[in-house]
Design a protein around this motif. Structure first.
Motif, PDB file in Angstrom:
ATOM      1  N   VAL A 189       8.235 -29.286  33.794  1.00 10.79           N
ATOM      2  CA  VAL A 189       7.072 -28.528  34.255  1.00 10.79           C
ATOM      3  C   VAL A 189       7.475 -27.581  35.383  1.00 10.79           C
ATOM      4  CG1 VAL A 189       4.801 -28.726  35.345  1.00 10.79           C
ATOM      5  CG2 VAL A 189       5.455 -30.314  33.539  1.00 10.79           C
ATOM      6  N   LEU A 190       8.308 -28.043  36.302  1.00 13.09           N
ATOM      7  CA  LEU A 190       8.735 -27.188  37.412  1.00 13.09           C
ATOM      8  C   LEU A 190       9.575 -26.011  36.929  1.00 13.09           C
ATOM      9  CD1 LEU A 190       9.596 -29.813  40.172  1.00 13.09           C
ATOM     10  CD2 LEU A 190       7.577 -28.358  39.992  1.00 13.09           C
ATOM     11  N   ASP A 191      10.423 -26.242  35.927  1.00 13.38           N
ATOM     12  CA  ASP A 191      11.229 -25.156  35.358  1.00 13.38           C
ATOM     13  C   ASP A 191      10.333 -24.112  34.699  1.00 13.38           C
ATOM     14  OD1 ASP A 191      13.684 -26.411  36.034  1.00 13.38           O
ATOM     15  OD2 ASP A 191      13.520 -27.666  34.233  1.00 13.38           O
ATOM     16  N   ILE A 192       9.341 -24.561  33.967  1.00 16.74           N
ATOM     17  CA  ILE A 192       8.426 -23.642  33.283  1.00 16.74           C
ATOM     18  C   ILE A 192       7.589 -22.868  34.293  1.00 16.74           C
ATOM     19  CG2 ILE A 192       6.424 -23.534  31.738  1.00 16.74           C
ATOM     20  CD1 ILE A 192       7.707 -25.907  30.209  1.00 16.74           C
ATOM     21  N   LYS A 193       7.105 -23.548  35.342  1.00 12.20           N
ATOM     22  CA  LYS A 193       6.327 -22.858  36.375  1.00 12.20           C
ATOM     23  C   LYS A 193       7.178 -21.796  37.079  1.00 12.20           C
ATOM     24  CE  LYS A 193       2.811 -26.236  37.634  1.00 12.20           C
ATOM     25  NZ  LYS A 193       2.291 -27.094  38.710  1.00 12.20           N
ATOM     26  N   ALA A 194       8.426 -22.140  37.390  1.00 17.06           N
ATOM     27  CA  ALA A 194       9.312 -21.179  38.058  1.00 17.06           C
ATOM     28  C   ALA A 194       9.593 -19.992  37.150  1.00 17.06           C
ATOM     29  CB  ALA A 194      10.613 -21.867  38.466  1.00 17.06           C
ATOM     30  N   SER A 195       9.785 -20.248  35.864  1.00 15.41           N
ATOM     31  CA  SER A 195      10.038 -19.155  34.923  1.00 15.41           C
ATOM     32  C   SER A 195       8.817 -18.252  34.780  1.00 15.41           C
ATOM     33  CB  SER A 195      10.442 -19.706  33.555  1.00 15.41           C
ATOM     34  OG  SER A 195      11.724 -20.277  33.622  1.00 15.41           O
ATOM     35  N   LEU A 196       7.629 -18.832  34.685  1.00 13.91           N
ATOM     36  CA  LEU A 196       6.409 -18.028  34.596  1.00 13.91           C
ATOM     37  C   LEU A 196       6.210 -17.189  35.857  1.00 13.91           C
ATOM     38  CD1 LEU A 196       3.904 -20.480  32.863  1.00 13.91           C
ATOM     39  CD2 LEU A 196       4.926 -18.404  31.917  1.00 13.91           C
TER      40      LEU A 196
END
Length: 129
Positions: free
Chosen positions: A81-88
């Motif tokens: 989830v943190l990786d996806i949030k950072a990418s977004l």
């Protein structure tokens, strides 16, 4: 040199925050594409749309390169989830201002040539001569 080390070196050299660099890259790629595509594509709306697609492609490529240490061994679904949030967050920073510029070009008159300016120039020349 891997992509992460390259990004860290750019951050160290420029002294800018990572978010600011994303914004600069997005706007820089957009404007550079508009400049490069100008002799190739005469239609301004199409040229602006193509430049926007290039910005989005560069942003997606950057996020892939940021996360490939997770994606290659485990797959896309291994991203947390943190990786996806950072990418977004990075995608929004990179693409938002070029998207605003594209929308302003498409729907506002500020970037459109107007015949009114030519009339004013002709009238000014007549009054001088």
């Amino acid at each position: 040199m891997d992509f992460t080390a390259f990004k860290i070196n750019i951050i160290d050299v420029t002294g800018l925050a990572k978010d600011a660099l994303h914004i600069y890259v997005g706007v820089g790629v957009y404007l550079l594409c508009l400049l490069i595509l100008r002799p190739l594509i005469k239609n301004q709306n199409l040229r602006a749309f193509m430049a926007l697609l290039v910005v989005m492609s560069v942003a997606l490529l950057g996020e892939y390169l940021d996360n490939r240490h997770i994606i290659l061994p485990k797959g896309v679904f291994a991203l947390g989830v943190l990786d996806i949030k950072a990418s977004l967050h990075d995608l929004i920073n990179t693409c938002l201002l070029p998207l605003v510029l594209y929308a302003a070009n498409k729907w506002l008159k500020i970037f459109q040539p107007t015949p009114h300016a030519k009339v004013l120039l002709k009238r000014h020349k007549k009054m001088d001569g």
